[in-house]
Design a protein around this motif. Structure first.
Motif, mmCIF file in Angstrom:
data_model
loop_
_atom_site.group_PDB
_atom_site.id
_atom_site.type_symbol
_atom_site.label_atom_id
_atom_site.label_comp_id
_atom_site.label_asym_id
_atom_site.label_seq_id
_atom_site.Cartn_x
_atom_site.Cartn_y
_atom_site.Cartn_z
ATOM 1 N N SER A 8 -3.401 -2.973 14.829
ATOM 2 C CA SER A 8 -2.846 -3.536 13.603
ATOM 3 C C SER A 8 -1.393 -3.945 13.781
ATOM 4 O O SER A 8 -0.652 -3.344 14.530
ATOM 5 C CB SER A 8 -2.954 -2.526 12.453
ATOM 6 O OG SER A 8 -2.175 -1.405 12.720
ATOM 7 N N ASN A 112 -3.015 -1.210 8.840
ATOM 8 C CA ASN A 112 -2.523 -2.486 8.332
ATOM 9 C C ASN A 112 -1.436 -2.213 7.302
ATOM 10 O O ASN A 112 -1.553 -1.268 6.515
ATOM 11 C CB ASN A 112 -3.634 -3.299 7.664
ATOM 12 C CG ASN A 112 -4.607 -3.909 8.654
ATOM 13 O OD1 ASN A 112 -4.365 -3.897 9.853
ATOM 14 N ND2 ASN A 112 -5.704 -4.429 8.152
ATOM 15 N N VAL A 114 1.421 -4.391 4.479
ATOM 16 C CA VAL A 114 1.795 -5.667 3.877
ATOM 17 C C VAL A 114 2.940 -5.430 2.905
ATOM 18 O O VAL A 114 2.977 -4.422 2.208
ATOM 19 C CB VAL A 114 0.595 -6.340 3.149
ATOM 20 C CG1 VAL A 114 0.114 -5.512 2.000
ATOM 21 C CG2 VAL A 114 0.950 -7.752 2.693
ATOM 22 N N TRP A 127 -4.357 -10.134 4.773
ATOM 23 C CA TRP A 127 -4.897 -9.413 5.929
ATOM 24 C C TRP A 127 -6.079 -10.165 6.553
ATOM 25 O O TRP A 127 -6.176 -10.274 7.764
ATOM 26 C CB TRP A 127 -5.335 -8.012 5.506
ATOM 27 C CG TRP A 127 -4.197 -7.048 5.360
ATOM 28 C CD1 TRP A 127 -2.985 -7.110 5.972
ATOM 29 C CD2 TRP A 127 -4.170 -5.867 4.557
ATOM 30 N NE1 TRP A 127 -2.201 -6.039 5.598
ATOM 31 C CE2 TRP A 127 -2.896 -5.255 4.732
ATOM 32 C CE3 TRP A 127 -5.087 -5.256 3.707
ATOM 33 C CZ2 TRP A 127 -2.543 -4.073 4.096
ATOM 34 C CZ3 TRP A 127 -4.724 -4.068 3.072
ATOM 35 C CH2 TRP A 127 -3.464 -3.489 3.261
ATOM 36 N N HIS A 133 -5.409 -8.096 11.666
ATOM 37 C CA HIS A 133 -5.731 -7.297 10.492
ATOM 38 C C HIS A 133 -7.193 -7.456 10.101
ATOM 39 O O HIS A 133 -7.846 -6.500 9.683
ATOM 40 C CB HIS A 133 -4.837 -7.707 9.331
ATOM 41 C CG HIS A 133 -3.373 -7.555 9.632
ATOM 42 N ND1 HIS A 133 -2.660 -8.485 10.346
ATOM 43 C CD2 HIS A 133 -2.507 -6.556 9.344
ATOM 44 C CE1 HIS A 133 -1.412 -8.082 10.468
ATOM 45 N NE2 HIS A 133 -1.293 -6.917 9.881
ATOM 46 N N GLY A 433 1.186 -14.077 7.232
ATOM 47 C CA GLY A 433 0.914 -12.876 8.003
ATOM 48 C C GLY A 433 1.524 -12.969 9.387
ATOM 49 O O GLY A 433 2.540 -13.634 9.624
#
Length: 576
Positions: A8, A112, A114, A127, A133, A433
């Motif tokens: 990740s 993961n 964010v 993701w 991800h 991302g």
């Protein structure tokens, strides 16, 4: 044998400074739902959204695990509280270490994160749009998960930890939805192999008849509104019976029917824990608009960068390349260079350092991660280097850095110990991302020397003097000597040279040298300085020692730069 499964990478979303549960807790529930269940609903709604993506591809849904929930929530809160955004903490603690500390015995683990996603749907989309991800989310090896949500000044942070252990056998109701508004629910069993038959119970006492085993089923929830616990017993082909259970809050307004005979049943086990959502207090503010980046032919944003490695680098596009026998994909660009090659900031922003990595969080929704920094004493491969051989002298987590500023040294730390020294460079862009940095690096500005960045930039040497900026180590009052690592040297012309090779310096001030630290407005005893403080020494050189007479300026909270350039002359009254 326990195996680390790690794939990740951080994702940066749009920034947000306020957060409310109402943004996550859809749909509306009745007054029968207790506050504790409502409070945890945003966490389970995020898992539910992720599980929907898994089931669409044929993967089985993840079950919430208490240890992983605590781990994810603690990491989200730590990042929000201390203002960093990375898988590694400022002290270098890695995700798998946090999982181990929580007592979770894993075969595989992933994470993961964010920053700035406004809803569970937004986080899931960010993701899923990122290969690394997405791989974690859809990986069939994972059967358990934990999520955490916290809000800080830089925005909402969400963390999802994935895991699998030898003991993992569980059931998931409605893809881990915390509250159901209908009585017919779907259940899924995970982790069971070579099973013969199964039965279920709603009270743990009265059981249905044994039925042939099936990994999925529909179940009817009878009774009034409230928490419904479903128990399942599964018998293996060898006669072993395993009992598991799960719960879901029944908030259905449908009239209860006579409980039908169910051919199959399953359970979900909610492991308790301190799973709460932090909320910022105050008025809601609108997130700043992120820049609209130009895109390359593959639709990847092209971000203006300074090339992060000083000097020539021969490299090729390795983004997405298989790693660990195909278990994960490479989510950065490898930039080969010898150990101790200086590294510079690719963007302007706030730097966070931990272990042998650093990250820079920009103000424009861009973040850069540097991995495999040096961890060896010069000329060795011993792994015993201190931070003075890893990061630029005088640099601290939370400092502001400018693009092109010296930040650290290249190395072969981490899983690069068996490869050539190289910088693993990652680029994270809000709304996209983790992206391939190839196009941005190909267009990056290449500089020949690190950008000078000075404390007290308006305080200049003059009259044949010189200025040395130091990362302070200690002061020997008896010998009148200052020990430290050189940050930069400034000539009387005002030209500054940043020192990008570790240079420990002993400033011999002589019997008439400075014995007090003079700031623009006050004096502090040299002995009050602490290791790691930045100090500026200005004076006239003299054969046999560094300075004849000198003054020093210290990086203390009370210090402030003069508003106009000041030429220091140690012969001025009060300056000795």
């Amino acid at each position: 044998m326990k195996k680390n499964y790690w794939a990740s990478i951080a994702v940066v979303g749009g920034l947000l400074t306020t957060f409310g549960i109402g943004q996550y807790a859809a749909p509306r529930y009745s007054a029968a739902v207790p506050p504790g269940v409502r409070q945890e609903a945003p966490l389970y709604n995020l898992i539910h959204r992720i599980n929907r993506e898994r089931t669409r591809t044929g993967a089985r849904p993840l079950r919430a695990n208490g240890s992983l929930m605590k781990t994810a929530q603690a990491h989200a809160e730590d990042m929000a509280r201390r203002g960093y955004f990375a898988h590694s903490s400022p002290e270098g603690v890695q995700p798998w270490q946090r999982v181990e500390q929580a007592g979770y015995r894993y075969n595989y683990v992933g994470e993961n994160i964010v920053l700035g996603a406004r809803t569970a749907d937004m986080a899931t989309k960010l993701w899923m749009d990122s290969p690394g991800h997405r791989s974690n989310i859809l990986d069939g090896k994972f059967v358990e998960t934990g999520v955490g949500i916290a809000a800080g000044k830089r925005g909402v942070i969400m963390v999802q930890v994935f895991g699998r252990s030898n003991e993992t056998m569980n059931v998931v109701i409605e893809n881990e939805l915390p509250i159901t508004t209908r009585r017919n629910v779907n259940v899924t069993l995970n982790g069971f192999e070579r099973m013969k038959r199964m039965r279920h119970s709603l009270d743990g006492a009265e059981w249905s008849t044994w039925r042939p085993y099936s990994s999925t089923a529909n179940l009817y929830l009878p009774g009034p509104k409230g928490m419904t616990v479903v128990y399942v017993q599964v018998e293996s082909e060898t006669g072993n019976v395993i009992t598991v259970f799960d719960s879901i809050f029944n908030d259905s307004d449908e009239p209860a029917k006579v409980l039908p005979t169910s051919d199959e049943a399953s359970t979900r086990q909610v492991m308790g824990g301190d799973m709460r959502v932090l909320q910022d207090q105050g008025n809601e503010t609108v997130a700043p608009e992120m820049p609209k980046w130009p895109l390359d032919k593959k639709g990847v944003p092209i971000v203006p960068l300074v090339f992060p490695v000083l000097g020539p680098v021969k490299w090729s596009d390795t983004f997405g390349a298989p790693r660990d026998g195909g278990k994960r994909k490479h989510m950065g660009q490898d930039l080969p260079a010898e150990k101790m090659r200086p590294l510079v900031a690719a963007i302007s922003g706030t730097v966070y350092m931990g272990g042998d990595t650093l990250s820079i969080q920009g103000d424009n929704g861009v973040a850069c991660t540097y991995i495999h920094l040096n961890n060896d004493l010069p000329g060795t491969d011993d792994g015993k280097a201190g931070p003075e051989f890893t990061f630029a002298p005088g640099l601290k987590s939370g400092d502001r850095v400018e693009a092109g500023q010296f930040v650290g040294y290249n190395g072969d730390s981490g899983n690069a110990e068996q490869t050539i020294p190289h910088l693993h460079f990652e680029l994270h862009v809000a709304g996209y991302g983790t992206v391939n940095a190839y196009s941005s690096l190909m267009r990056a500005q290449k500089i020949q020397a690190a950008k000078p960045v000075l404390m007290f930039p308006d305080t200049l040497p003059g009259g044949g003097m010189k200025r040395i900026d130091l990362h302070f180590e200690r002061f020997d009052a008896e010998k009148n000597q200052i020990y430290g690592f050189v940050i930069s040297e400034t000539e009387k012309s005002g030209k500054t040279k940043m020192v990008t090779k570790p240079q420990r310096k002993v400033l011999n001030l002589g019997p008439d040298g400075v014995k007090s630290v003079y700031l623009p407005t006050e004096a502090i005893d040299l002995t009050t300085l602490a290791p790691g403080d930045r100090i500026v020494v200005i004076g006239k050189p003299k054969p046999g020692r560094d300075f004849d007479t000198a003054i020093a300026l210290a990086d203390k909270p009370s210090a402030s730069s003069t508003t106009i350039p000041t030429v220091i002359d140690p012969s001025q009254p009060g300056r000795r």
